[in-house]
Design a protein around this motif. Structure first.
Motif, short mmCIF file in Angstrom:
data_model
loop_
_atom_site.label_atom_id
_atom_site.label_comp_id
_atom_site.label_asym_id
_atom_site.label_seq_id
_atom_site.Cartn_x
_atom_site.Cartn_y
_atom_site.Cartn_z
N THR A 99 0.89 -1.30 -0.05
CA THR A 99 -0.04 0.12 0.08
C THR A 99 0.97 1.24 0.21
OG1 THR A 99 -1.56 -1.13 1.22
CG2 THR A 99 -1.76 1.22 1.37
N LEU A 100 1.79 1.27 1.03
CA LEU A 100 2.73 2.48 1.03
C LEU A 100 3.57 2.65 -0.41
CD1 LEU A 100 4.09 1.93 4.71
CD2 LEU A 100 2.69 3.85 3.86
N LYS A 102 2.62 1.69 -3.31
CA LYS A 102 1.82 2.12 -4.45
C LYS A 102 1.59 3.74 -4.24
CE LYS A 102 -2.57 1.00 -6.23
NZ LYS A 102 -3.35 2.14 -6.50
N LYS A 103 1.44 4.15 -3.23
CA LYS A 103 1.01 5.61 -2.73
C LYS A 103 2.38 6.22 -3.22
CE LYS A 103 0.80 8.45 0.96
NZ LYS A 103 1.02 8.40 2.48
N ASN A 104 3.49 5.93 -2.86
CA ASN A 104 4.89 6.48 -3.00
C ASN A 104 5.04 6.52 -4.65
OD1 ASN A 104 5.23 7.24 -0.48
ND2 ASN A 104 6.58 5.63 -0.05
N GLU A 106 2.79 6.57 -7.14
CA GLU A 106 1.90 7.77 -7.54
C GLU A 106 2.46 9.10 -7.24
OE1 GLU A 106 -1.65 6.51 -5.66
OE2 GLU A 106 -2.24 4.55 -6.87
N HIS A 107 2.75 9.25 -6.06
CA HIS A 107 3.50 10.74 -5.64
C HIS A 107 4.80 10.93 -6.53
CE1 HIS A 107 4.26 13.74 -2.92
NE2 HIS A 107 5.30 13.59 -2.94
#
Length: 176
Positions: A99-100, A102-104, A106-107
């Motif tokens: 999850t982390l 994927k978020k990173n 995207e960022h």
């Protein structure tokens, strides 16, 4: 130059799946052992990767890309995962890491990194001036380093059992 953001993303995007495939539902015999005094087990490595996702790669990227006069990175404590007394299962840790990450990613993609950004710098507490290119390259190689470490930890379970083949299995050679 060998670096491209696309190649780097190939590694960063795959790491959570590689770890999940290797470690999901594997017995704790494989994952709870370490390589000796003051070494990490598989749980510690995954916790370390999670901590890096929370506090290292993206915050440092933001510092490098900022317009701030002070581009000094916060120190990264490579051993914080030992202090947090994390009672999560390995399955929960793998999900959190995925999850982390994927978020990173995207960022990172939202930053629309160009070739000119890659030479921008920040100040590492131990190394001094480092570039965004070096940070992003290190992020990918850091993943590969820990995938190799996890594989080595697991392989060491059968170090004696492989007998004479140990001579051909570099993963079982003693590390300094």
């Amino acid at each position: 130059m060998n670096f491209t953001l696309e190649k780097t993303l190939e590694i960063l995007e795959r790491t959570p799946d590689v770890l999940e495939t290797l470690l999901q539902n594997i017995s704790t015999n494989w994952t709870s052992a370490n390589e000796g005094d003051e070494t990490w087990n598989v749980f510690n490595v995954v916790e370390h990767l999670i901590y890096g996702e929370k506090t290292d790669w993206i915050p440092r990227l933001e510092i490098i890309l900022s317009k701030s006069a002070d581009k000094t990175f916060e120190s990264f404590d490579r051993f914080t995962q030992f202090e947090e007394n994390n009672m999560k299962s390995l399955s929960q840790l793998l999900k959190e890491f995925k999850t982390l990450r994927k978020k990173n990613i995207e960022h990172l993609l939202a930053k629309k990194i160009s070739t000119s950004h890659l030479s921008e710098t920040g100040i590492h507490p131990a190394f001094g001036e480092v570039t965004l290119l070096q940070l992003l390259s290190t992020w990918a190689v850091h993943d590969l380093n820990h995938i190799a470490q996890i594989s080595r930890i697991i392989a060491n379970h059968y170090k004696k059992e492989v007998g004479p083949w140990v001579a051909y299995l570099g993963i079982l050679k003693k590390r300094n």
